[in-house]
Design a protein around this motif. Structure first.
Motif, mmCIF file in Angstrom:
data_model
loop_
_atom_site.group_PDB
_atom_site.id
_atom_site.type_symbol
_atom_site.label_atom_id
_atom_site.label_comp_id
_atom_site.label_asym_id
_atom_site.label_seq_id
_atom_site.Cartn_x
_atom_site.Cartn_y
_atom_site.Cartn_z
ATOM 1 N N ARG A 38 4.487 -9.729 -21.370
ATOM 2 C CA ARG A 38 3.685 -8.586 -20.629
ATOM 3 C C ARG A 38 2.749 -8.701 -20.355
ATOM 4 O O ARG A 38 1.384 -8.447 -20.709
ATOM 5 C CB ARG A 38 4.035 -7.202 -21.699
ATOM 6 C CG ARG A 38 4.300 -6.263 -20.984
ATOM 7 C CD ARG A 38 4.486 -4.825 -22.246
ATOM 8 N NE ARG A 38 4.192 -3.750 -21.530
ATOM 9 C CZ ARG A 38 4.881 -3.278 -20.415
ATOM 10 N NH1 ARG A 38 5.935 -3.339 -20.251
ATOM 11 N NH2 ARG A 38 5.131 -1.540 -20.162
ATOM 12 N N ILE A 39 2.789 -8.349 -18.799
ATOM 13 C CA ILE A 39 1.384 -8.279 -18.206
ATOM 14 C C ILE A 39 1.274 -6.750 -17.328
ATOM 15 O O ILE A 39 1.973 -6.193 -16.503
ATOM 16 C CB ILE A 39 0.933 -9.001 -16.794
ATOM 17 C CG1 ILE A 39 0.790 -10.338 -17.608
ATOM 18 C CG2 ILE A 39 -0.131 -8.281 -16.298
ATOM 19 C CD1 ILE A 39 1.435 -11.513 -16.728
ATOM 20 N N SER A 40 0.092 -5.824 -18.004
ATOM 21 C CA SER A 40 -0.154 -4.233 -17.849
ATOM 22 C C SER A 40 -1.591 -4.446 -17.273
ATOM 23 O O SER A 40 -2.695 -5.319 -17.177
ATOM 24 C CB SER A 40 0.026 -3.653 -18.581
ATOM 25 O OG SER A 40 -0.893 -4.045 -20.086
ATOM 26 N N THR A 41 -1.847 -3.149 -16.356
ATOM 27 C CA THR A 41 -2.503 -2.905 -15.532
ATOM 28 C C THR A 41 -3.754 -1.466 -15.745
ATOM 29 O O THR A 41 -1.722 -1.123 -15.501
ATOM 30 C CB THR A 41 -3.330 -3.396 -14.080
ATOM 31 O OG1 THR A 41 -2.145 -2.531 -13.243
ATOM 32 C CG2 THR A 41 -3.373 -4.855 -14.417
ATOM 33 N N SER A 42 -4.313 -0.788 -15.491
ATOM 34 C CA SER A 42 -5.084 0.496 -15.624
ATOM 35 C C SER A 42 -6.479 0.597 -15.197
ATOM 36 O O SER A 42 -6.490 -0.645 -14.743
ATOM 37 C CB SER A 42 -4.317 0.867 -16.953
ATOM 38 O OG SER A 42 -5.618 0.513 -17.759
ATOM 39 N N THR A 43 -6.015 1.729 -14.259
ATOM 40 C CA THR A 43 -7.978 2.298 -14.239
ATOM 41 C C THR A 43 -8.440 2.587 -14.769
ATOM 42 O O THR A 43 -8.365 4.722 -14.123
ATOM 43 C CB THR A 43 -7.885 2.532 -12.710
ATOM 44 O OG1 THR A 43 -6.892 3.009 -11.891
ATOM 45 C CG2 THR A 43 -7.455 1.102 -11.918
ATOM 46 N N SER B 23 -4.705 -6.600 -19.774
ATOM 47 C CA SER B 23 -3.736 -6.258 -20.835
ATOM 48 C C SER B 23 -3.085 -7.971 -20.659
ATOM 49 O O SER B 23 -2.093 -7.544 -19.671
ATOM 50 C CB SER B 23 -3.129 -5.161 -21.321
ATOM 51 O OG SER B 23 -4.146 -4.608 -21.793
ATOM 52 N N VAL B 24 -2.862 -8.725 -21.597
ATOM 53 C CA VAL B 24 -1.561 -9.529 -21.418
ATOM 54 C C VAL B 24 -1.618 -9.812 -23.122
ATOM 55 O O VAL B 24 -2.001 -9.838 -23.654
ATOM 56 C CB VAL B 24 -2.809 -11.210 -21.055
ATOM 57 C CG1 VAL B 24 -0.663 -12.019 -21.037
ATOM 58 C CG2 VAL B 24 -2.555 -11.219 -19.317
ATOM 59 N N THR B 25 0.188 -8.920 -23.331
ATOM 60 C CA THR B 25 0.579 -9.022 -24.862
ATOM 61 C C THR B 25 1.440 -10.462 -24.779
ATOM 62 O O THR B 25 2.308 -10.952 -23.893
ATOM 63 C CB THR B 25 1.136 -8.180 -24.661
ATOM 64 O OG1 THR B 25 0.087 -6.947 -24.635
ATOM 65 C CG2 THR B 25 1.435 -7.897 -26.356
ATOM 66 N N ASP B 26 1.987 -11.223 -25.975
ATOM 67 C CA ASP B 26 2.399 -12.364 -26.167
ATOM 68 C C ASP B 26 3.463 -11.692 -27.232
ATOM 69 O O ASP B 26 2.717 -10.951 -27.914
ATOM 70 C CB ASP B 26 2.326 -13.327 -25.868
ATOM 71 C CG ASP B 26 1.076 -13.576 -26.852
ATOM 72 O OD1 ASP B 26 1.239 -13.668 -28.106
ATOM 73 O OD2 ASP B 26 -0.240 -14.026 -26.880
ATOM 74 N N ASN B 27 4.562 -12.511 -27.835
ATOM 75 C CA ASN B 27 4.721 -12.450 -28.672
ATOM 76 C C ASN B 27 5.141 -13.589 -30.046
ATOM 77 O O ASN B 27 5.820 -14.192 -29.964
ATOM 78 C CB ASN B 27 6.166 -12.110 -28.514
ATOM 79 C CG ASN B 27 7.308 -13.502 -27.540
ATOM 80 O OD1 ASN B 27 6.454 -14.646 -27.124
ATOM 81 N ND2 ASN B 27 8.673 -13.710 -27.699
ATOM 82 N N GLY B 28 3.520 -14.571 -29.188
ATOM 83 C CA GLY B 28 3.546 -16.054 -30.307
ATOM 84 C C GLY B 28 3.063 -15.859 -31.635
ATOM 85 O O GLY B 28 3.238 -14.653 -32.423
ATOM 86 N N THR B 29 2.816 -16.982 -31.984
ATOM 87 C CA THR B 29 1.616 -16.454 -33.214
ATOM 88 C C THR B 29 1.244 -16.040 -33.820
ATOM 89 O O THR B 29 0.897 -15.688 -35.886
ATOM 90 C CB THR B 29 1.568 -18.378 -33.792
ATOM 91 O OG1 THR B 29 0.306 -18.566 -32.547
ATOM 92 C CG2 THR B 29 2.904 -19.011 -33.828
ATOM 93 N N GLY B 30 0.212 -15.320 -32.713
ATOM 94 C CA GLY B 30 -0.635 -14.518 -33.766
ATOM 95 C C GLY B 30 -2.299 -15.115 -33.963
ATOM 96 O O GLY B 30 -2.040 -16.629 -34.399
ATOM 97 N N SER C 104 -11.467 -8.212 -25.102
ATOM 98 C CA SER C 104 -11.318 -8.077 -26.601
ATOM 99 C C SER C 104 -10.236 -8.851 -26.619
ATOM 100 O O SER C 104 -8.810 -8.942 -26.218
ATOM 101 C CB SER C 104 -11.425 -6.277 -26.823
ATOM 102 O OG SER C 104 -10.883 -5.867 -25.999
ATOM 103 N N VAL C 105 -9.703 -8.638 -28.368
ATOM 104 C CA VAL C 105 -8.558 -9.551 -28.940
ATOM 105 C C VAL C 105 -7.914 -8.091 -29.873
ATOM 106 O O VAL C 105 -8.762 -8.394 -30.889
ATOM 107 C CB VAL C 105 -8.799 -10.899 -29.469
ATOM 108 C CG1 VAL C 105 -7.973 -11.193 -29.642
ATOM 109 C CG2 VAL C 105 -9.339 -11.681 -28.248
ATOM 110 N N GLY D 243 2.629 -11.541 -32.977
ATOM 111 C CA GLY D 243 1.625 -12.228 -31.462
ATOM 112 C C GLY D 243 0.067 -11.170 -31.371
ATOM 113 O O GLY D 243 -0.402 -10.555 -32.206
ATOM 114 N N SER D 244 -0.088 -11.893 -30.302
ATOM 115 C CA SER D 244 -1.831 -11.433 -29.512
ATOM 116 C C SER D 244 -2.017 -10.553 -28.000
ATOM 117 O O SER D 244 -0.916 -10.469 -27.576
ATOM 118 C CB SER D 244 -2.585 -11.796 -29.446
ATOM 119 O OG SER D 244 -2.216 -13.148 -30.592
ATOM 120 N N THR D 245 -3.007 -9.103 -28.041
ATOM 121 C CA THR D 245 -3.282 -8.765 -26.501
ATOM 122 C C THR D 245 -4.041 -8.906 -26.597
ATOM 123 O O THR D 245 -5.337 -9.010 -27.043
ATOM 124 C CB THR D 245 -2.467 -6.852 -26.959
ATOM 125 O OG1 THR D 245 -1.496 -7.001 -27.151
ATOM 126 C CG2 THR D 245 -2.881 -6.220 -25.308
#
Length: 423
Positions: free
Chosen positions: A340-345, A353-360, A406-407, A414-416
Motif C-alpha cells: 500500500r502506497i499513500s501520500t499526504s501533505t 508511506s510504503v506499507t507491506d505485509n512482509g516478515t517485519g 521512520s519505520v 509487515g512494515s511501514t
C-alpha cells in the motif's frame, strides 16, 4: 580446535565497564589526594605549634609554663599563626631560635616573623627567615592584624605550594597511574574499532560472495544449456534460458551499480540537482522499473495518493533510488506481496508511506536498520539479502534533502516506511 572469537559487541561492553571502572578510580584518586592534602595541612599546623613550643622553651618564656599551649597559639588565617609573647625581647636571638626550631620540625619554607605591640597596634619588628630548602619565590608583606596582646606573628606565604611539594610522590604516582589507565582504555578502544572494521569487512566479503555466487552459477548453467547443439530446435527452451541469463546479468549489474553509487557517496559530498518533481509520477516510474520482480512475485499494489501538493523541489534521480529501494525491499521480504502506497501533505511537508505485509522487523533491529552494512540476523545467520547498504543509502539521500525517514514494524505483520520531505 580454534579458540572462540571475541565479538566487537563484547569488546564494546568491556569498554563500557572499563570506562566506569576508570571513572571510579579517578574519583577515588581525587578523593584520596584531597584527604592526603588535608593531612599534610594538619601536619604543617602541628609542626608550627611544636616549633613555637620549642621557642618558648629556648627563651624560657614564663607564660608557657603557666598556660596551655592552645590558649597561647592561634591560627586566625590559613597562612598566619600568632603566639602570645612578652615584648621587649632580643629580636636576633628570637629569629635565630625560631629558624632552628622550624627546620628541626621539618618546615623548609620561607617565614615572615613579626613582633606585634598591642599598644602601638602595629609591628615593631619584622624579618624574613629564608629556608635553605625553599625555592626563591616572590615575597609578601606581613598581613595587617589587630590583637589585644603582645605577640609574635608567623606568616608562611608559600604554605600551600610547600604542602603540595611534600606530596610530589603521591601526585606523580597518581598521574602515572591515570596516564597508564587512559592509554589502556585508548588501546582497548582502538582494538575495538579494528575488530569492528574487521567484522564489517568479513560480513561484506561474505555478502558479496553470497550475492554474486548464485547469479554467476545460474548464468554458467544456462550458458552450458545454450551451447548444446540441439537448443536451436527448441525455441521455447532457448527463450527461457536466454531470459534467465538476461535477468541474472541485470541483477549483477544492479548490485554493482549500488556498490559504485554507495562508494561514491561515501567519499564525496552528495550534490543535489534539484528540480520540480511529482512524487505520484515518480512512484509509478519506480514500480515500472521493478516490473520484472513485480510480475515474478505477483505483487498487488494499493494506492492512496491523497497529497494535495505532490510536486516538490528535489533531485529526481536520487529520490527514485529511495523509492525503488523501499519498494524493492517490500517485494523481496513478502511472500504474497500486498503493498500500500499513500501520500499526504501535513503542513508544509509531503509524506510518502510504503506499507507491506512482509516478515517485519524486530524493534532491536530497527535501531540499526540505517547503519552501513547492517543486515537483519536470525541467530548467527543473516536473513536479509544484499550488502546492507540500501537503507543506509536511502537515509543519506533523505537527510541531504532535509527530510526524515521512520519505520514502524511488527515481526510477522509487515512494515511501514514513512518519508517526510519539505515542500
Amino acid at each position: 580446535m580454534k579458540p572462540p572469537q571475541i565479538r566487537s559487541s563484547t569488546l564494546r561492553l568491556g569498554i563500557f565497564i572499563s570506562t566506569l571502572i576508570l571513572a571510579v578510580i579517578i574519583i577515588f584518586q581525587l578523593f584520596w589526594l584531597r584527604k592526603v592534602y588535608r593531612l599534610e595541612q594538619k601536619e604543617f599546623d602541628h609542626s608550627v605549634v611544636k616549633s613555637i613550643r620549642g621557642l618558648y622553651e629556648d627563651l624560657s618564656i614564663p607564660d608557657y609554663n603557666s598556660s596551655p599551649l592552645n590558649e597561647l597559639v592561634e591560627n586566625p588565617e590559613q597562612h598566619v599563626y600568632t603566639a602570645r609573647f612578652l615584648i621587649p625581647v632580643n629580636a636576633d636571638s628570637l629569629s635565630s631560635y625560631l629558624q632552628y626550631e622550624l627546620e628541626d620540625f621539618g618546615i623548609f619554607t620561607d617565614c615572615h616573623l613579626g613582633l606585634y605591640k598591642a599598644t602601638a597596634k602595629n609591628y615593631i619588628y619584622t624579618r624574613l627567615l629564608r629556608s635553605a630548602g625553599a625555592k626563591e619565590q616572590k615575597t609578601q608583606k606581613l598581613p595587617a592584624i589587630k590583637l589585644s596582646y603582645d605577640a609574635i606573628v608567623l606568616f608562611f606565604p608559600n604554605r600551600n605550594n610547600y604542602i603540595l611539594s611534600q606530596m610530589n610522590f603521591w601526585i606523580i604516582s597518581s598521574a602515572v597511574l591515570l596516564i597508564v589507565l587512559l592509554l589502556l582504555s585508548g588501546s582497548l578502544y582502538f582494538f575495538y574499532k579494528q575488530k569492528f572494521l574487521n567484522e564489517t569487512q568479513k560480513d561484506f566479503i561474505h555478502s558479496f560472495t553470497h550475492e554474486f555466487k548464485t547469479p554467476v552459477s545460474v548464468i554458467g548453467l544456462a550458458a552450458d544449456v545454450l551451447q548444446k547443439e540441439d537448443i536451436i530446435t527448441k525455441p521455447e527452451k532457448l527463450k527461457t534460458y536466454a531470459a534467465i541469463v538476461t535477468y541474472q546479468a541485470n541483477y549483477l549489474h544492479e548490485q554493482t551499480e549500488r556498490l559504485l553509487q554507495f562508494a561514491y557517496m561515501d567519499s564525496h559530498q552528495l550534490h543535489l540537482e534539484k528540480e520540480p518533481v511529482n512524487i505520484h509520477g515518480l512512484v509509478q516510474e519506480a514500480i515500472n522499473n521493478l516490473s520484472p520482480l513485480v510480475q515474478q512475485k505477483k505483487a498487488i499494489f494499493e494506492y492512496s495518493l491523497d497529497a494535495s501538493k505532490p510536486v516538490i523541489h528535489a533531485d529526481k534521480g536520487y529520490l527514485e533510488i529511495v523509492i525503488i529501494n523501499i519498494i524493492d525491499n517490500a517485494l523481496k521480504y513478502s511472500k504474497d506481496p500486498v503493498i500500500r502506497i499513500s501520500t499526504s501533505t501535513p503542513g508544509q511537508s509531503l509524506m510518502l508511506s510504503v506499507t507491506d505485509n512482509g516478515t517485519g522487523i524486530s524493534r532491536k533491529e530497527i535501531r540499526h536498520l540505517f547503519k552501513k552494512f547492517y543486515r537483519a540476523q536470525k541467530g548467527d545467520q543473516h536473513t536479509a539479502r544484499g550488502f546492507g547498504i540500501g537503507l543506509s543509502f536511502v537515509k543519506r539521500i533523505i537527510t541531504a534533502h532535509k527530510g526524515k525517514i521512520s519505520v514502524y514494524s511488527q515481526p510477522g505483520k509487515g512494515s511501514t516506511f514513512t518519508i517526510t520531505l519539505p515542500i
